[in-house]
Design a protein around this motif. Sequence first.
Motif, PDB file in Angstrom:
ATOM      1  N   ARG A 121       0.834  -1.214   0.000  1.00 15.04           N
ATOM      2  CA  ARG A 121       0.000   0.000   0.000  1.00 15.04           C
ATOM      3  C   ARG A 121       0.864   1.257   0.000  1.00 15.04           C
ATOM      4  O   ARG A 121       0.567   2.227  -0.706  1.00 15.04           O
ATOM      5  N   LEU A 122       1.949   1.251   0.773  1.00 15.50           N
ATOM      6  CA  LEU A 122       2.850   2.402   0.801  1.00 15.50           C
ATOM      7  C   LEU A 122       3.531   2.616  -0.554  1.00 15.50           C
ATOM      8  O   LEU A 122       3.670   3.755  -1.022  1.00 15.50           O
ATOM      9  N   VAL A 123       3.940   1.531  -1.202  1.00 10.43           N
ATOM     10  CA  VAL A 123       4.590   1.659  -2.502  1.00 10.43           C
ATOM     11  C   VAL A 123       3.588   2.096  -3.570  1.00 10.43           C
ATOM     12  O   VAL A 123       3.935   2.878  -4.461  1.00 10.43           O
ATOM     13  N   LEU A 124       2.361   1.651  -3.486  1.00 10.10           N
ATOM     14  CA  LEU A 124       1.348   2.106  -4.438  1.00 10.10           C
ATOM     15  C   LEU A 124       1.144   3.620  -4.320  1.00 10.10           C
ATOM     16  O   LEU A 124       0.989   4.311  -5.337  1.00 10.10           O
ATOM     17  N   ASP A 125       1.183   4.158  -3.103  1.00  7.24           N
ATOM     18  CA  ASP A 125       1.099   5.613  -2.921  1.00  7.24           C
ATOM     19  C   ASP A 125       2.278   6.310  -3.596  1.00  7.24           C
ATOM     20  O   ASP A 125       2.126   7.352  -4.231  1.00  7.24           O
ATOM     21  N   ARG A 126       3.459   5.727  -3.480  1.00  3.12           N
ATOM     22  CA  ARG A 126       4.650   6.328  -4.098  1.00  3.12           C
ATOM     23  C   ARG A 126       4.586   6.223  -5.615  1.00  3.12           C
ATOM     24  O   ARG A 126       4.992   7.152  -6.320  1.00  3.12           O
ATOM     25  N   ALA A 127       4.075   5.108  -6.113  1.00  5.88           N
ATOM     26  CA  ALA A 127       3.926   4.951  -7.569  1.00  5.88           C
ATOM     27  C   ALA A 127       2.944   5.996  -8.104  1.00  5.88           C
ATOM     28  O   ALA A 127       3.195   6.625  -9.138  1.00  5.88           O
ATOM     29  N   GLY A 131       3.367   9.390 -10.834  1.00  7.79           N
ATOM     30  CA  GLY A 131       2.600   9.504 -12.060  1.00  7.79           C
ATOM     31  C   GLY A 131       2.314   8.180 -12.746  1.00  7.79           C
ATOM     32  O   GLY A 131       1.799   8.162 -13.870  1.00  7.79           O
ATOM     33  N   ILE A 132       2.605   7.073 -12.097  1.00  9.00           N
ATOM     34  CA  ILE A 132       2.285   5.763 -12.668  1.00  9.00           C
ATOM     35  C   ILE A 132       0.786   5.547 -12.462  1.00  9.00           C
ATOM     36  O   ILE A 132       0.299   5.608 -11.341  1.00  9.00           O
ATOM     37  N   GLU A 133       0.065   5.317 -13.557  1.00  9.84           N
ATOM     38  CA  GLU A 133      -1.391   5.216 -13.478  1.00  9.84           C
ATOM     39  C   GLU A 133      -1.891   3.799 -13.242  1.00  9.84           C
ATOM     40  O   GLU A 133      -2.943   3.609 -12.648  1.00  9.84           O
ATOM     41  N   ARG A 134      -1.158   2.814 -13.765  1.00  5.46           N
ATOM     42  CA  ARG A 134      -1.526   1.414 -13.571  1.00  5.46           C
ATOM     43  C   ARG A 134      -0.275   0.653 -13.193  1.00  5.46           C
ATOM     44  O   ARG A 134       0.772   0.830 -13.802  1.00  5.46           O
ATOM     45  N   VAL A 135      -0.407  -0.209 -12.205  1.00  6.97           N
ATOM     46  CA  VAL A 135       0.727  -0.994 -11.719  1.00  6.97           C
ATOM     47  C   VAL A 135       0.453  -2.467 -11.982  1.00  6.97           C
ATOM     48  O   VAL A 135      -0.635  -2.969 -11.688  1.00  6.97           O
ATOM     49  N   LEU A 136       1.453  -3.131 -12.528  1.00 13.36           N
ATOM     50  CA  LEU A 136       1.375  -4.573 -12.747  1.00 13.36           C
ATOM     51  C   LEU A 136       2.146  -5.272 -11.640  1.00 13.36           C
ATOM     52  O   LEU A 136       3.294  -4.923 -11.353  1.00 13.36           O
ATOM     53  N   ILE A 137       1.499  -6.252 -11.014  1.00 10.36           N
ATOM     54  CA  ILE A 137       2.157  -7.081 -10.011  1.00 10.36           C
ATOM     55  C   ILE A 137       1.987  -8.531 -10.445  1.00 10.36           C
ATOM     56  O   ILE A 137       0.883  -8.974 -10.758  1.00 10.36           O
ATOM     57  N   CYS A 138       3.092  -9.243 -10.451  1.00  7.41           N
ATOM     58  CA  CYS A 138       3.071 -10.650 -10.868  1.00  7.41           C
ATOM     59  C   CYS A 138       3.482 -11.524  -9.691  1.00  7.41           C
ATOM     60  O   CYS A 138       4.280 -11.112  -8.855  1.00  7.41           O
ATOM     61  N   CYS A 139       2.921 -12.713  -9.653  1.00 12.69           N
ATOM     62  CA  CYS A 139       3.350 -13.674  -8.645  1.00 12.69           C
ATOM     63  C   CYS A 139       3.253 -15.074  -9.209  1.00 12.69           C
ATOM     64  O   CYS A 139       2.546 -15.319 -10.183  1.00 12.69           O
ATOM     65  N   GLU A 140       3.996 -15.942  -8.590  1.00 13.36           N
ATOM     66  CA  GLU A 140       3.913 -17.352  -8.943  1.00 13.36           C
ATOM     67  C   GLU A 140       2.677 -17.923  -8.253  1.00 13.36           C
ATOM     68  O   GLU A 140       1.911 -17.179  -7.654  1.00 13.36           O
ATOM     69  N   ASP A 141       2.499 -19.204  -8.301  1.00 14.35           N
ATOM     70  CA  ASP A 141       1.353 -19.844  -7.662  1.00 14.35           C
ATOM     71  C   ASP A 141       1.588 -19.818  -6.149  1.00 14.35           C
ATOM     72  O   ASP A 141       2.102 -20.762  -5.567  1.00 14.35           O
ATOM     73  N   ASN A 142       1.252 -18.693  -5.517  1.00 12.82           N
ATOM     74  CA  ASN A 142       1.560 -18.448  -4.122  1.00 12.82           C
ATOM     75  C   ASN A 142       0.328 -17.812  -3.473  1.00 12.82           C
ATOM     76  O   ASN A 142      -0.023 -16.673  -3.790  1.00 12.82           O
ATOM     77  N   GLY A 151      -5.932  -8.027  -2.298  1.00 14.05           N
ATOM     78  CA  GLY A 151      -6.276  -7.103  -1.224  1.00 14.05           C
ATOM     79  C   GLY A 151      -5.908  -5.663  -1.525  1.00 14.05           C
ATOM     80  O   GLY A 151      -6.510  -4.728  -0.994  1.00 14.05           O
ATOM     81  N   ALA A 152      -4.936  -5.467  -2.405  1.00 14.75           N
ATOM     82  CA  ALA A 152      -4.510  -4.116  -2.794  1.00 14.75           C
ATOM     83  C   ALA A 152      -5.322  -3.599  -3.984  1.00 14.75           C
ATOM     84  O   ALA A 152      -5.035  -2.524  -4.503  1.00 14.75           O
ATOM     85  N   GLY A 153      -6.310  -4.379  -4.409  1.00 10.73           N
ATOM     86  CA  GLY A 153      -7.134  -3.956  -5.527  1.00 10.73           C
ATOM     87  C   GLY A 153      -6.716  -4.546  -6.861  1.00 10.73           C
ATOM     88  O   GLY A 153      -7.205  -4.130  -7.917  1.00 10.73           O
ATOM     89  N   GLY A 154      -5.837  -5.516  -6.829  1.00  9.27           N
ATOM     90  CA  GLY A 154      -5.379  -6.138  -8.061  1.00  9.27           C
ATOM     91  C   GLY A 154      -6.471  -6.915  -8.764  1.00  9.27           C
ATOM     92  O   GLY A 154      -7.268  -7.589  -8.111  1.00  9.27           O
ATOM     93  N   TYR A 171      -1.499  -9.342 -12.207  1.00 10.37           N
ATOM     94  CA  TYR A 171      -2.551  -8.497 -11.626  1.00 10.37           C
ATOM     95  C   TYR A 171      -2.272  -7.028 -11.935  1.00 10.37           C
ATOM     96  O   TYR A 171      -1.150  -6.557 -11.751  1.00 10.37           O
ATOM     97  N   TRP A 172      -3.299  -6.304 -12.349  1.00  9.64           N
ATOM     98  CA  TRP A 172      -3.200  -4.867 -12.579  1.00  9.64           C
ATOM     99  C   TRP A 172      -3.939  -4.130 -11.457  1.00  9.64           C
ATOM    100  O   TRP A 172      -5.031  -4.549 -11.054  1.00  9.64           O
ATOM    101  N   ILE A 173      -3.332  -3.039 -11.001  1.00 10.93           N
ATOM    102  CA  ILE A 173      -3.965  -2.165 -10.019  1.00 10.93           C
ATOM    103  C   ILE A 173      -4.044  -0.785 -10.626  1.00 10.93           C
ATOM    104  O   ILE A 173      -3.033  -0.206 -11.016  1.00 10.93           O
ATOM    105  N   ASP A 174      -5.264  -0.263 -10.718  1.00 11.33           N
ATOM    106  CA  ASP A 174      -5.492   1.068 -11.275  1.00 11.33           C
ATOM    107  C   ASP A 174      -5.257   2.089 -10.163  1.00 11.33           C
ATOM    108  O   ASP A 174      -5.901   2.035  -9.115  1.00 11.33           O
ATOM    109  N   LEU A 175      -4.356   3.032 -10.391  1.00 13.10           N
ATOM    110  CA  LEU A 175      -4.030   4.047  -9.387  1.00 13.10           C
ATOM    111  C   LEU A 175      -4.698   5.385  -9.663  1.00 13.10           C
ATOM    112  O   LEU A 175      -4.489   6.340  -8.917  1.00 13.10           O
ATOM    113  N   ARG A 176      -5.480   5.464 -10.727  1.00  7.75           N
ATOM    114  CA  ARG A 176      -6.123   6.749 -11.064  1.00  7.75           C
ATOM    115  C   ARG A 176      -7.261   7.066 -10.142  1.00  7.75           C
ATOM    116  O   ARG A 176      -7.887   6.234  -9.564  1.00  7.75           O
TER     117      ARG A 176
END
Length: 176
Positions: A121-127, A131-142, A151-154, A171-176
């Motif tokens: 959540r803190l890093v999403l605020d910094r992103a 000016g980053i509008e959409r953040v991609l987060i990837c994970c393995e089968d975890n 939980g972060a809106g992905g 997973y994409w998280i829209d920061l707009r």
Amino acid sequence: MITLVEPSAPLHDAWLASMREFEGAVLHGYSTFGFEVDELAEPAGFERWLERERLQNRRALDGFVPATAWWIVDDAEPGRVLGSIHLRHELNDWLLAEGGHIGYGVRPSARGRGVATAALRLVLDRARAMGIERVLICCEDNAASRATNLGAGGELEDVRVGEDGGRVERYWIDLR
């Protein structure tokens, strides 16, 4: 409360202790590419890594995109590094396919307490502030990473087979 701090010499030993808890497993989110833990334990190796991170924050180096790494600490124990989180300021083809904007790792003894969720959540605020509008987060089968990302809106875009043959959830998280 979780805080993100810039890597620094005063927390060097605490950072090493957090990495050693992984007992040789991959250090996701620790931004140690090209460095071994034993090398990072030496003052000269740590200083080289620290300088690379400072430069990487401003520009692409060694084939990597500009990025910022932070250490995750708890205000209740500010001398103990709980993990690390890494924000890539842009995506290249590989990051778009299976790496994403953010990587994080939490030391085994600190898992299950919401550390990754709070740090994300803190890093999403910094992103967002960058000016980053959409953040991609990837994970393995975890399951834990999946829960953190959701939980972060992905929103799950797809599941792919990664370079290593493993499953990669994107997973994409829209920061707009």
